[in-house]
Design a protein around this motif. Structure first.
Motif, PDB file in Angstrom:
ATOM      1  N   SER A 127      53.727  29.674  32.901  1.00  0.00           N
ATOM      2  CA  SER A 127      53.189  30.863  32.236  1.00  0.00           C
ATOM      3  C   SER A 127      53.306  30.692  30.735  1.00  0.00           C
ATOM      4  O   SER A 127      54.257  30.066  30.238  1.00  0.00           O
ATOM      5  CB  SER A 127      53.927  32.131  32.678  1.00  0.00           C
ATOM      6  N   GLY A 145      50.074  30.514  36.465  1.00  0.00           N
ATOM      7  CA  GLY A 145      49.489  29.608  37.435  1.00  0.00           C
ATOM      8  C   GLY A 145      50.537  28.757  38.108  1.00  0.00           C
ATOM      9  O   GLY A 145      51.709  28.740  37.718  1.00  0.00           O
ATOM     10  N   TRP A 150      47.033  28.458  42.513  1.00  0.00           N
ATOM     11  CA  TRP A 150      46.615  29.774  42.056  1.00  0.00           C
ATOM     12  C   TRP A 150      46.706  29.856  40.527  1.00  0.00           C
ATOM     13  O   TRP A 150      47.400  29.066  39.880  1.00  0.00           O
ATOM     14  CB  TRP A 150      47.482  30.873  42.672  1.00  0.00           C
ATOM     15  N   GLY A 151      45.948  30.806  39.985  1.00  0.00           N
ATOM     16  CA  GLY A 151      45.979  31.041  38.549  1.00  0.00           C
ATOM     17  C   GLY A 151      45.485  32.444  38.222  1.00  0.00           C
ATOM     18  O   GLY A 151      44.664  32.999  38.952  1.00  0.00           O
ATOM     19  N   MET A 152      46.012  33.009  37.129  1.00  0.00           N
ATOM     20  CA  MET A 152      45.611  34.357  36.704  1.00  0.00           C
ATOM     21  C   MET A 152      45.538  34.391  35.187  1.00  0.00           C
ATOM     22  O   MET A 152      46.445  33.894  34.493  1.00  0.00           O
ATOM     23  CB  MET A 152      46.598  35.404  37.221  1.00  0.00           C
ATOM     24  N   ASN A 157      44.662  36.922  31.714  1.00  0.00           N
ATOM     25  CA  ASN A 157      44.474  38.251  31.134  1.00  0.00           C
ATOM     26  C   ASN A 157      44.032  38.080  29.689  1.00  0.00           C
ATOM     27  O   ASN A 157      44.759  37.485  28.869  1.00  0.00           O
ATOM     28  CB  ASN A 157      45.772  39.054  31.180  1.00  0.00           C
ATOM     29  N   SER A 212      40.575  40.664  33.269  1.00  0.00           N
ATOM     30  CA  SER A 212      41.553  39.899  34.031  1.00  0.00           C
ATOM     31  C   SER A 212      40.821  39.165  35.148  1.00  0.00           C
ATOM     32  O   SER A 212      39.853  39.676  35.711  1.00  0.00           O
ATOM     33  CB  SER A 212      42.641  40.803  34.621  1.00  0.00           C
ATOM     34  N   SER A 243      41.497  36.068  38.493  1.00  0.00           N
ATOM     35  CA  SER A 243      42.441  35.256  39.257  1.00  0.00           C
ATOM     36  C   SER A 243      41.693  34.452  40.303  1.00  0.00           C
ATOM     37  O   SER A 243      40.608  34.837  40.749  1.00  0.00           O
ATOM     38  CB  SER A 243      43.500  36.139  39.927  1.00  0.00           C
ATOM     39  N   ASP A 274      42.813  32.034  43.858  1.00  0.00           N
ATOM     40  CA  ASP A 274      43.903  31.650  44.744  1.00  0.00           C
ATOM     41  C   ASP A 274      43.319  30.907  45.938  1.00  0.00           C
ATOM     42  O   ASP A 274      42.403  31.409  46.604  1.00  0.00           O
ATOM     43  CB  ASP A 274      44.663  32.895  45.214  1.00  0.00           C
ATOM     44  N   ASP A 315      36.898  41.642  44.522  1.00  0.00           N
ATOM     45  CA  ASP A 315      37.408  40.422  45.133  1.00  0.00           C
ATOM     46  C   ASP A 315      36.333  39.823  46.036  1.00  0.00           C
ATOM     47  O   ASP A 315      35.605  40.552  46.719  1.00  0.00           O
ATOM     48  CB  ASP A 315      38.656  40.692  45.988  1.00  0.00           C
TER      49      ASP A 315
END
Length: 451
Positions: free
Chosen positions: A328, A336, A368-370, A372, A377, A379, A381, A420
């Motif tokens: 992070s 991630g 996975w990754g996110m 902002n 935002s 993401s 996965d 989603d």
């Protein structure tokens, strides 16, 4: 909850804005869509829309009195997706008045509420009270009517209301500030056992749960907590659950966690009256233990290694081991990681006289990754499970996978919209695509220049 009780709560809510000092409203609106094509059956398109809504109204005529409501409603815009064939439904999760006293951390609730003591997680239509006592002691108690949940086949609960006519529970705890807390609790659900009915029933829904819980914390270095619960109404065996977890910090960067759990499902599932998300007729013993080691680097990197052993008396043993790499940024605008695990379930027992044992061993990988960025935002996965070949329960498929992508936008400080999309392949659906739209919001106002 009976209709007349809901009417009273809703009427109280309508008047709350008139004599309450502050009212806040929050909710989530979701719309889903997926198609189902199964050989030998009709094709179906499911588009359920669900609305979650909660309201908190405080200072109702006095500073210490408040009203809290939360529920949901759902309707199908195309084919019916409920098990009973209906297209709509709804439920009031909780709705209660609460009064907080100025001293002793005391409070009283009346209405529909949930309570979580060492003996289980309950939903009750009734009254609950709690207060602190001298010497570090605390006491809480509740009583009322247990909430009933309808099953697909109502005959399975034909004796519910006759056996489970009343529920009450209490907990006595002793606390040493910032050091430890221990407690004992008791719960009884129903006063008429199956054998005591005018016409004896083959199924007994009554419960008598006795529990003890402990929490010990030595500053930030050690945390130990857990509970033991017995179902004293069961004549065959009493143990419902042992569940204990210890966390130790070794310096500023390393954390070690260990857990041990043991459950008799007959008694363990008796520890709640919440919806039947579990198999309430499960008759098995479970034992599991494991732990993890986490290293936190100053650069935002985190490494985790974990292991878990699980034993089911009916199905056999499973071992799961692996690790994760997480990263992070310092501003936490990006999170991630990647992970890999190996699951050994080589001798899983099945009810199959020809081949009583099957292997469900597999390897699992995940990434996975996110992100902002301002009001946006996003993401992504993905997870992949690769099973051993020649497994008839997977209809010839070795690789099961799913990818989920999400995108959200914070329109205002009170409103967020997101969506989603998922795609995957399983033994049930070789190609499955799902979509979900979500709107979350929170509003409030006060009489004197509030928000």
């Amino acid at each position: 909850m009976k209709p007349r009780t809901q009417v009273v709560l809703l009427a109280t809510l309508m008047s709350a804005t008139a004599w309450g000092q502050e009212v806040s409203l929050y909710g989530t609106t979701m719309a889903q869509m997926w198609k189902q094509e199964t050989p030998g059956f009709d094709k179906a398109t499911f588009t359920p829309a669900t609305q979650y809504l909660g309201i908190d109204a405080t200072k109702l005529g006095m500073d210490n009195l408040s009203l809290h409501l939360f529920g949901w409603g759902r309707t199908d815009l195309r084919d019916a997706s409920n098990f009973d064939g209906s297209k709509s439904g709804g439920y009031l999760n909780y709705g209660y008045l609460q009064y907080r006293f100025d001293q002793a951390n005391a409070e009283i609730k009346a209405g529909r509420f949930t309570t979580n003591q060492a003996t289980g997680f309950e939903q009750v239509d009734g009254v609950s009270v709690r207060t602190d006592l001298r010497g570090g002691f605390t006491v809480s108690a509740f009583g009322g009517k247990p909430v009933y949940y309808k099953t697909v086949d109502p005959r399975n609960q034909s004796d519910y209301e006759y056996q489970r006519d009343f529920i009450f529970g209490t907990r006595l705890g002793w606390r040493i500030a910032q050091a430890a807390e221990v407690g004992v609790s008791y719960l009884q659900d129903g006063s008429k056992a199956a054998k005591d009915l005018d016409i004896p029933s083959p199924t007994d829904y009554t419960r008598k749960m006795l529990g003890a819980d402990v929490h010990f914390g030595a500053g930030s270095l050690l945390d130990f907590r857990g509970r033991t619960v017995f179902n004293v109404a069961n004549e065959r065996t009493n143990l419902a659950e042992h569940d204990y977890t210890a966390t130790v910090k070794l310096g500023s960067q390393v954390t070690v966690t260990g857990n041990y759990a043991e459950r008799d499902f007959v008694n363990y599932f008796a520890g709640t009256n919440l919806p039947s998300l579990f198999r309430q007729d499960e008759n098995d013993l479970f034992r599991g233990f494991g732990g993890s080691i986490t290293w936190n680097a100053p650069t935002g990197v985190q490494l985790v290694a974990d292991y878990r052993h699980m034993h089911r008396e009916t199905f056999g043993d499973v071992n799961r081991a692996g690790g994760e790499f997480r990263w992070s940024t310092s501003e936490r605008t990006f999170l991630g990681g990647i992970g890999a695990h190996w699951v050994n379930a080589a001798n899983t027992r099945f009810v199959d006289p020809a081949t009583p044992y099957r292997s469900l061993s597999h390897k699992e990988a995940r990434i996975w990754g996110m992100v902002n960025r301002g009001k946006l935002s996003a993401s992504l996965d993905g997870i992949l499970q690769r099973y051993e070949k020649d497994n008839p329960y997977l209809v010839g498929i070795r690789n099961l996978y799913e990818v989920v992508g999400s995108l959200g936008y914070q329109a205002t400080s009170n409103v967020k919209v997101s969506g989603d999309v998922s795609y995957g392949s399983t033994a049930v659906a070789k190609h499955e695509t799902r979509g979900l739209l979500r709107a979350e919001y929170r509003f409030g106002f006060a009489k004197k220049g509030g928000r």
